[in-house]
Design a protein around this motif. Structure first.
Motif, PDB file in Angstrom:
ATOM      1  N   UNK A 116       0.445  -0.949  -0.057  1.00 27.59           N
ATOM      2  CA  UNK A 116       0.394   0.183   0.188  1.00 27.59           C
ATOM      3  C   UNK A 116       0.616   1.525  -0.086  1.00 27.59           C
ATOM      4  N   UNK A 117       0.465   2.135  -0.489  1.00 20.59           N
ATOM      5  CA  UNK A 117       0.703   3.467  -0.268  1.00 20.59           C
ATOM      6  C   UNK A 117       0.414   4.239   0.558  1.00 20.59           C
ATOM      7  N   UNK A 118      -0.702   3.748   1.580  1.00 20.55           N
ATOM      8  CA  UNK A 118      -0.669   4.293   2.933  1.00 20.55           C
ATOM      9  C   UNK A 118      -1.411   5.645   2.442  1.00 20.55           C
ATOM     10  N   UNK A 119      -2.407   6.187   1.312  1.00 25.85           N
ATOM     11  CA  UNK A 119      -3.169   6.875   0.745  1.00 25.85           C
ATOM     12  C   UNK A 119      -4.695   7.304   1.571  1.00 25.85           C
ATOM     13  N   UNK A 120      -5.102   5.966   2.699  1.00 27.64           N
ATOM     14  CA  UNK A 120      -6.136   5.777   3.327  1.00 27.64           C
ATOM     15  C   UNK A 120      -5.574   5.355   4.432  1.00 27.64           C
ATOM     16  N   UNK A 121      -4.939   6.091   5.921  1.00 26.07           N
ATOM     17  CA  UNK A 121      -5.078   5.572   6.989  1.00 26.07           C
ATOM     18  C   UNK A 121      -6.038   5.247   7.601  1.00 26.07           C
ATOM     19  N   UNK A 134       2.975  -5.823   6.187  1.00 27.89           N
ATOM     20  CA  UNK A 134       2.739  -4.619   5.369  1.00 27.89           C
ATOM     21  C   UNK A 134       3.995  -4.187   4.969  1.00 27.89           C
ATOM     22  N   UNK A 135       3.727  -4.071   3.437  1.00 28.23           N
ATOM     23  CA  UNK A 135       5.395  -2.955   2.435  1.00 28.23           C
ATOM     24  C   UNK A 135       4.730  -1.925   2.635  1.00 28.23           C
ATOM     25  N   UNK A 136       5.006  -0.808   2.686  1.00 31.22           N
ATOM     26  CA  UNK A 136       4.326   0.766   2.401  1.00 31.22           C
ATOM     27  C   UNK A 136       5.003   1.104   2.167  1.00 31.22           C
ATOM     28  N   UNK A 143       8.867  17.744   3.478  1.00 33.55           N
ATOM     29  CA  UNK A 143       9.328  18.391   4.373  1.00 33.55           C
ATOM     30  C   UNK A 143       8.347  19.312   3.077  1.00 33.55           C
ATOM     31  N   UNK A 144       9.264  21.112   3.017  1.00 33.72           N
ATOM     32  CA  UNK A 144       8.376  21.473   3.328  1.00 33.72           C
ATOM     33  C   UNK A 144       9.227  21.862   1.530  1.00 33.72           C
ATOM     34  N   UNK A 145       9.893  21.381   0.765  1.00 33.60           N
ATOM     35  CA  UNK A 145      10.257  21.203  -0.444  1.00 33.60           C
ATOM     36  C   UNK A 145       9.440  20.681  -1.241  1.00 33.60           C
ATOM     37  N   UNK A 146       7.732  19.717  -0.360  1.00 33.56           N
ATOM     38  CA  UNK A 146       6.763  19.308  -1.300  1.00 33.56           C
ATOM     39  C   UNK A 146       6.770  18.018  -2.201  1.00 33.56           C
ATOM     40  N   UNK A 147       8.076  17.518  -2.526  1.00 34.53           N
ATOM     41  CA  UNK A 147       9.042  16.222  -3.146  1.00 34.53           C
ATOM     42  C   UNK A 147       7.889  15.363  -2.747  1.00 34.53           C
ATOM     43  N   UNK A 148       7.013  14.829  -2.111  1.00 33.00           N
ATOM     44  CA  UNK A 148       5.996  13.552  -1.965  1.00 33.00           C
ATOM     45  C   UNK A 148       4.659  14.262  -2.989  1.00 33.00           C
ATOM     46  N   UNK A 149       4.264  15.111  -2.022  1.00 35.75           N
ATOM     47  CA  UNK A 149       3.116  15.309  -3.082  1.00 35.75           C
ATOM     48  C   UNK A 149       3.390  15.806  -4.389  1.00 35.75           C
ATOM     49  N   UNK A 158       1.558  12.954   1.387  1.00 35.45           N
ATOM     50  CA  UNK A 158       2.978  12.603   2.392  1.00 35.45           C
ATOM     51  C   UNK A 158       2.155  12.549   3.673  1.00 35.45           C
ATOM     52  N   UNK A 159       1.575  13.935   3.875  1.00 40.57           N
ATOM     53  CA  UNK A 159       0.528  14.054   5.495  1.00 40.57           C
ATOM     54  C   UNK A 159       0.309  12.342   5.700  1.00 40.57           C
ATOM     55  N   UNK A 160      -0.596  12.320   4.390  1.00 40.89           N
ATOM     56  CA  UNK A 160      -1.998  10.601   4.599  1.00 40.89           C
ATOM     57  C   UNK A 160      -0.542   9.942   4.696  1.00 40.89           C
ATOM     58  N   UNK A 161      -0.129   9.692   4.487  1.00 35.87           N
ATOM     59  CA  UNK A 161       1.118   8.581   4.317  1.00 35.87           C
ATOM     60  C   UNK A 161       1.461   8.427   5.653  1.00 35.87           C
ATOM     61  N   UNK A 162       2.383   9.069   6.432  1.00 34.58           N
ATOM     62  CA  UNK A 162       2.875   9.244   7.282  1.00 34.58           C
ATOM     63  C   UNK A 162       1.963   8.857   8.527  1.00 34.58           C
ATOM     64  N   UNK A 163       0.897   9.591   8.308  1.00 32.45           N
ATOM     65  CA  UNK A 163      -0.353   9.037   9.151  1.00 32.45           C
ATOM     66  C   UNK A 163      -0.309   7.331   8.837  1.00 32.45           C
TER      67      UNK A 163
END
Length: 241
Positions: A116-121, A134-136, A143-149, A158-163
Motif C-alpha cells: 500500500x501507499x498509505x493514502x487511506x490511513x 505490510x509493505x508501505x 518536508x517544505x520542498x513538497x517532493x512527496x506530493x 505525504x501527510x496521509x502516508x505518514x499518518x
C-alpha cells in the motif's frame, strides 16, 4: 503487468465479489518475505506517480480482469502449496471489498500481506487485524520542498502516508517501508533527510529501490552514502535492477 489466469469460476457469490482484480501472479518468492505466495493485483489507484510500474492498474473504472470467485477457485488448488496471498495494486485500500477478501483468504488458511501507499490511513488501520505483513511505500521526504506530493501529483498525500505509517507501527504488524528513489525527483541530501525522518518515526526495516522507469536519473548513491542510510535501521537493503 500481471496476466489474468483462466480457471473455472466458483458458482457461489461472496461478500468480496465486487473486488476488482486486475491480474494474478500465481507464485512469488519476493513479495511476502519468507513465504511462497500468490499476488492479487487490485484495480485502481488515486495517485499518478510518473514512474508507476503498473500503469494499467490506475483506472478504478476498469472492469475486473479476473472475477473474485475465480481467484478463490485458484487459491483452492494451492492449499498446502502456498503460504500466503499478497494484495497489491494499484492501491488495494481504495476498494471497500478488501476487508471481506482478506477475511476469506485467511479463512482458507493462508497468511495475508498488503502492499500500500498509505493514502487511506483509516482504511489501513481497519484491515490491520486481518494482515500478517505490510509493505508501505514511502514516496519521498515529507518536508517544505513538497517532493512527496509532487511525486504523487496529489496534494496532502505525504501527510496521509505518514499518518498511515504511525498507525501501522503502533499496531505491531510486521512491516517494511520501501522507497523507490528517482534521483531526478529528489537528491541524496533529501534521501538522507528521509532516512532520519523514518528512523525518528521508529521504522526498523527500510528498503531503497532503484527507479527503472524510462528517463529516470542515473543511480548516484555511493557505497559510503548507502552505509550512512543503513546505519539508522535494524535492517536496510538496496534493490537495484
Amino acid at each position: 503487468m500481471p496476466i489474468p489466469v483462466g480457471l473455472p469460476t466458483r458458482a457461489d457469490a461472496t461478500a468480496a465479489q465486487p473486488l476488482r482484480v486486475g491480474g494474478l501472479t500465481p507464485l512469488t518468492t519476493i513479495d511476502f518475505p519468507g513465504r511462497l505466495a500468490a499476488v492479487v493485483y487490485c484495480q485502481g489507484c488515486p495517485w499518478r506517480c510518473s514512474y508507476c510500474h503498473n500503469p494499467g492498474l490506475l483506472d478504478a473504472t476498469v472492469p475486473a480482469a479476473v472475477p473474485w470467485p475465480q481467484v478463490l477457485a485458484f487459491l483452492e488448488t494451492r492449499r498446502g502449496l502456498l503460504d500466503g496471498v499478497v494484495f497489491s495494486g494499484g492501491e488495494p485500500t481504495l476498494q471497500a471489498a478488501l476487508p471481506a477478501a482478506l477475511a476469506e483468504v485467511r479463512a482458507m488458511g493462508f497468511q495475508t500481506a498488503l502492499h500500500t501507499g498509505g493514502m487511506y490511513p483509516e482504511r489501513l488501520a481497519a484491515v490491520l487485524p486481518l494482515l500478517d505483513w505490510v509493505g508501505l511505500d514511502i514516496k519521498g521526504p515529507l518536508n517544505a520542498s513538497g517532493a512527496f506530493d509532487a511525486i504523487t501529483r496529489t496534494p496532502g498525500s505525504g501527510a496521509r502516508t505518514f499518518d498511515a505509517l504511525r498507525r501501522l507501527l503502533a499496531s505491531g504488524v510486521a512491516c517494511e517501508c520501501r522507497t523507490t528513489w528517482h534521483a531526478g525527483l529528489f537528491g541524496v541530501e533529501a534521501l538522507l533527510e528521509l532516512a532520519d525522518t523514518l528512523a525518528g518515526e521508529g521504522v526498523a526495516h527500510w528498503v531503497l529501490q532503484e527507479c527503472r522507469a524510462p528517463g529516470a536519473a542515473a543511480w548516484g548513491l555511493t557505497a559510503q552514502q548507502a552505509a550512512r542510510l543503513g546505519e539508522r535501521f535494524a535492517s536496510f537493503a538496496v534493490r537495484r535492477g
